[in-house]
Scaffold this motif. Structure first.
Motif: not given
Lengths: 270, 210
Positions: A24, A28, A63, A66
């Motif tokens: 992840g 990100k 992801c 976020e």
């Protein structure tokens, strides 16, 4: 210029690897980098077998969301996958993509026609069941078909990004003449429409690809391109976009150009 | 941030779309119109200073001046005299035989932003025209002459001579500028001041009018 950040795509080996490991942080990080570089959309393409695709996109979209509020370009060759995956987005984004092929238009346009999806946009490729038409006239025939459908479903041209389909320069017989003719004609007919391109396709199999990419970008923008699927963290490319917009008279007092410089987005790294 | 501080900030950043509403806001808060005007003039002085120090580019100065103009439009009806020319009147033009006006326009804009009422006579202005313009308005304090070409420097000299032959010479100041102009040339032809850029010109005009 609308910039669709291309760095989260499973067809890139490092990304494929991160997806396989469900890393992840890697996803990100790429989302964050592109957001900081002024991307308009973050493209998200899984490039995995279709049976795993929806689930993979779900994880990837989570992801991205976020770390950034930017809208997502949900990227899949399968219209069926798109109809599932767009629901994972927190805000309206971009369906990437439809074309004149099969029932794609009749799958995606009805979703876009729903009141709650009125801010979703779409990339429409000028290919159909015969593949990528050779000449400009045939691509424009696909364009007409797409626009007729759009009108039927009440999709405004300003929600559509037409992709004239960029093919590699090294095997082209006429350089980018076909692309330019398509871009100019589309722009002339629909001043409000967006015209996009996967810019780096142009330079496949050539050395020093960035020179070709940059030359193409300037010429295409001059013809009417106002959207691009590219890497916004490429400072040369981004700088060229700002410079070209200023040269085309689209940047009052060059303030966008200066602003990008002030923000450290373009020019030498300080 | 007070509304006045907001006006100052918006002028400095050249936000012409927002500045009008901020001026109205400052007026609504009871800030005197002259105070708002002076705030904007000071903001432009800051912008000019930044330009002189190579901290900002020409367009950033232009948009700041444009923003100030927008603010002044809102402010004008509220000023007692109905005029924003608190520092006096200025006549500006490019001398005979010279058609260049980019630098001259920039100077004009900056001087206007410094609180002057500017009459721009345009380009290729004959000496007599400058003389007539000053005669027509006894309130004129400063005449600014621009020349970009070495070939039109003599016309600048002729213009200064024509102005200097008039009775009003003692009541006006003559400022000169342009790419080939130097302080030495300004002294030689009897001009009162030379400045190298638009921001310095505005600052100099304020000094001369004080």
């Amino acid at each position: 210029m609308i910039i669709i950040g291309e760095k989260i795509n499973g067809s890139i080996p490092a990304v494929a690897d991160a997806i396989a490991r469900r890393d992840g942080e890697f996803i990100k990080n790429r989302a964050r980098m592109q957001a900081e570089a002024n991307a308009t959309f973050i493209d998200c393409c899984a490039s995995v077998p279709e049976v795993e695709e929806v689930e993979t996109l779900h994880w990837m979209i989570d992801c991205i969301q976020e770390v950034t509020d930017l809208p997502i370009s949900v990227d899949s060759p399968s219209a069926a996958v798109l109809t599932e995956a767009y629901r994972f987005c927190n805000k309206p984004g971009l369906f990437n993509s439809v074309s004149g092929e099969g029932s794609k238009l009749d799958t995606i346009f009805p979703i876009m026609a729903q009141a709650e999806n009125k801010d979703w946009q779409v990339i429409a490729l000028l290919s159909d069941d015969t593949g990528i038409p050779k000449c400009a006239a045939d691509r424009l025939r696909v364009f007409d078909k797409i626009m007729k459908k759009a009108e039927e479903y009440g999709i405004a041209p300003s929600r559509i990004h037409i992709d004239p389909l960029v093919e590699m320069l090294c095997t082209s017989e006429d350089g980018i003449a076909t692309n330019i003719e398509v871009i100019q004609t589309v722009r002339e007919r629909y001043p409000e429409i967006h015209i996009t391109a996967a810019v780096s396709n142009i330079s496949f199999n050539l050395p020093v690809r960035k020179l070709i990419n940059q030359g193409f970008l300037v010429l295409a923008m001059n013809a009417g391109l106002d959207s691009g699927i590219l890497d916004p963290t490429n400072r040369d490319m981004l700088g060229l976009i700002y410079a070209t917009e200023a040269l085309l008279g689209m940047d009052d007092y060059c303030m966008e150009y200066i602003g990008a410089y002030r923000d450290g987005l373009i020019g030498p790294v300080k | 941030m007070s509304k006045l501080a907001e006006v100052v900030d918006l002028v400095e950043r050249g936000k012409s779309k927002l500045v009008g509403a901020a001026v109205q806001g400052a007026l609504d808060e009871g800030t005197p119109a002259t105070e708002i005007l002076n705030g904007m003039i000071d903001a432009m002085a800051v912008v000019g200073e930044r330009f002189k120090n190579n901290e900002i580019f020409v367009p950033e100065m232009l948009v700041a001046a444009r923003a100030m103009k927008k603010g002044v439009e809102v402010l004008k009806p509220h000023l007692a005299s109905g005029s924003t020319a608190t520092n006096g009147k200025v006549i500006i033009g490019t001398v005979a035989g010279d058609l260049h006006d980019i630098g001259k326009n920039l100077v004009s804009m900056m001087i206007e932003s410094a609180g002057f009422e500017v009459t721009d006579l345009g380009v290729d202005v004959a000496p007599e025209k400058f003389v007539e313009a000053v005669k027509a308005d006894p309130e004129v304090k400063i005449v600014c002459l621009s020349a970009l070409l070495t070939t039109t420097m003599p016309a600048m000299k002729t213009t200064v001579e024509a102005l200097s032959a008039q009775d009003f010479r003692g009541s006006i100041k003559i400022m000169v500028g342009g790419a080939p102009i130097t302080q030495a040339f300004a002294d030689e032809i009897g001009a009162d001041a030379y400045t190298a850029d638009a921001a310095s010109a505005a600052q100099k005009a304020k000094e001369l009018a004080a």
